[in-house]
Design a protein around this motif. Structure first.
Motif: not given
Length: 500
Positions: A376-398
């Motif tokens: 039920x999800x779109x797998x983006x192919x991007x690598x990232x992290x979520x912090x405690x506040x919910x901010x998404x940081x994109x590290x790179x493309x897989x």
């Protein structure tokens, strides 16, 4: 996991894109709509031209795809809405594709007709250019300009990918596009009669949002540059009293800041500067705000689902992040191996997401659909992290991760470091094959002041662990860009193969 339960606070007045446009024409027929080098139209005039073309197309296109192969132009707007009002399915194909790619895309599409500024061999083509539009304007009959589309009818066939293979068809319904419009305006909240300057191609999801769909929400005017040329953009931002700059990827902002006119020009009317299409280095955020006093409100999305997240004044801005999840959506970080395990806060993995505006699949491509759509999800192919506040940081493309002797090197980390060097204005790090270590990082940079490769290499030696250091630094006069304004990593990668 990050989700955004906050409602957008409002809904558009129609369940179709054409319906939103018609409502705006009814409310503001004399408002400026679009302006290009050869044409300027009000909403009422545009509606008249749309009605003329829709009446012409209707007998042949109802229920069928119609390809638009046009540069950013007023003609593009007229073609898109005319197809919708004629009951067709607009397929937005990048005008810059080589002929061989266009031939294959059109073959797979089986379009009823192609609307283009040039004849395309072997296809039924309706030539349309900005210079033709004045002759198509007539007083619009809104009672006869009927939108017969439903929420589940196709509002746009967009194309995803294509740097490593033929672009994939991504059909979006009216419901999906209307949700995209609402969520985009939730993030970049606009007012009546804004003046928009989009740069990305209208065939790209970002350019589609910034040029084609969201300006019509509040009767905005769209000024269309003939091409992306930094000095021209600086002039237009000032002379056209632009309030919303649909800049796009960081390379666009970097190019503008490199303009000879930028440092001495102020933009008193400019107030919203969205960013998207690629992760923004912190250096770009800092330099733009120092020069203009304005933040770049970075967001994240893809053809398959956009927007996914946005930095907003209401819910928080974190430079270097892609913001928080848009309302009604979910973002999770999962393991890179299986994509089934949701990872803890702060741990890097693949980004997957779902929401009311996600695609349902790639037309005629069940294999790619099965890879991109799971659980039920779109797998983006991007690598990232979520912090405690919910901010998404994109590290790179897989696919961009560089594997150096068993270590993972994320190009963005090295690029961020390079951009802190006072002489470097742009940076891209790609992989070069190596028999002993598998791959090695190689850097390409552009400069704002004098520096040589050995100086830059010494800077990297001082600031990076050994396996992350570029084994070569190549200085370019300018970065190659894709049609969407992103740095063309594939071209730089291929140049290394040519060198051997």
């Amino acid at each position: 996991m990050a989700n955004q339960d906050t409602d957008t606070g409002w809904k558009l007045n129609s369940e179709t894109v054409a319906g939103v446009f018609k409502a705006t024409v009814q409310n503001a027929p004399n408002a400026p709509y679009c302006k290009s080098t050869d044409c300027a139209l009000t909403y009422g005039q545009a509606a008249g031209a749309i009605q003329t073309l829709a009446d012409e197309l209707r007998p042949n296109v109802q229920g069928r795809p119609v390809a638009i192969i046009l540069p950013n132009s007023s003609a593009f707007f007229i073609a898109y809405f005319a197809i919708l009002f004629a009951g067709g399915k607009p397929a937005l194909i990048n005008h810059g594709h080589p002929e061989a790619t266009l031939t294959k895309l059109l073959s797979d599409l089986n379009a009823a007709v192609v609307i283009s500024d040039r004849n395309l061999g072997g296809t039924r083509t309706r030539i349309l250019q900005d210079a033709d539009l004045q002759g198509m304007i007539k007083p619009v009959d809104l009672d006869a300009l009927v939108d017969e589309g439903t929420a589940q009818d196709i509002a746009a066939i967009l194309y995803s990918g294509g740097t490593t293979g033929l672009p994939k068809q991504v059909p979006h319904t009216n419901a999906s596009i209307v949700a995209t419009m609402e969520l985009g305006d939730w993030g970049w909240r606009t007012a009546e009669a804004e003046i928009w300057l989009p740069v990305a191609p209208f065939t790209h999801i970002y350019g589609f949002l910034m040029g084609l769909t969201n300006p019509i929400i509040n009767a905005g005017a769209v000024v269309i540059p003939e091409r992306f040329q930094p000095d021209l953009i600086v002039d237009m931002l000032l002379e056209e009293n632009v309030t919303i700059f649909g800049g796009g990827p960081p390379a666009i902002y970097q190019g503008i800041m490199a303009s000879t006119k930028f440092a001495s020009t102020k933009f008193p009317n400019l107030r919203i500067c969205p960013g998207g299409g690629a992760p923004f280095p912190l250096d770009v955020h800092r330099r733009w705000e120092a020069a203009t006093g304005l933040k770049i409100y970075e967001g994240y999305g893809m053809t398959e689902i956009a927007p996914i997240s946005i930095n907003t004044e209401a819910y928080g801005v974190k430079p270097g992040s892609a913001g928080k999840a848009v309302p009604g959506s979910v973002i999770e970080i999962v393991d890179l191996e299986t994509g089934d395990t949701v990872l803890p806060t702060g741990e890097a993995g693949e980004i997957r997401t779902k929401g009311p505006h996600m695609m349902t699949g790639y037309t005629g491509n069940p294999e790619e659909t099965a890879i991109a759509l799971r659980h039920g999800y779109v797998y983006t192919g991007d690598i990232g992290t979520l912090d405690d506040e919910g901010f998404l940081t994109i590290t790179d493309r897989k696919k961009n991760v560089i594997f150096v002797g068993g270590f993972n090197v994320f190009p963005r980390e090295v690029e961020e470091l390079l951009l802190t060097h006072p002489a470097i204005s742009g940076a891209c790090v790609v992989a070069k094959a190596d028999e002993r270590k598998g791959e090695l990082p190689v850097a390409f940079v552009t400069l704002r002041s004098d520096a040589n490769p050995s100086e830059i290499a010494a800077f990297c030696d001082e600031n990076l662990i050994a396996y992350k250091r570029p084994t070569a630094v190549n200085i370019l006069p300018e970065m190659p860009l894709t049609a969407a304004g992103k740095v063309d990593r594939a071209k730089l990668q291929n140049s290394l193969k040519v060198e051997g």
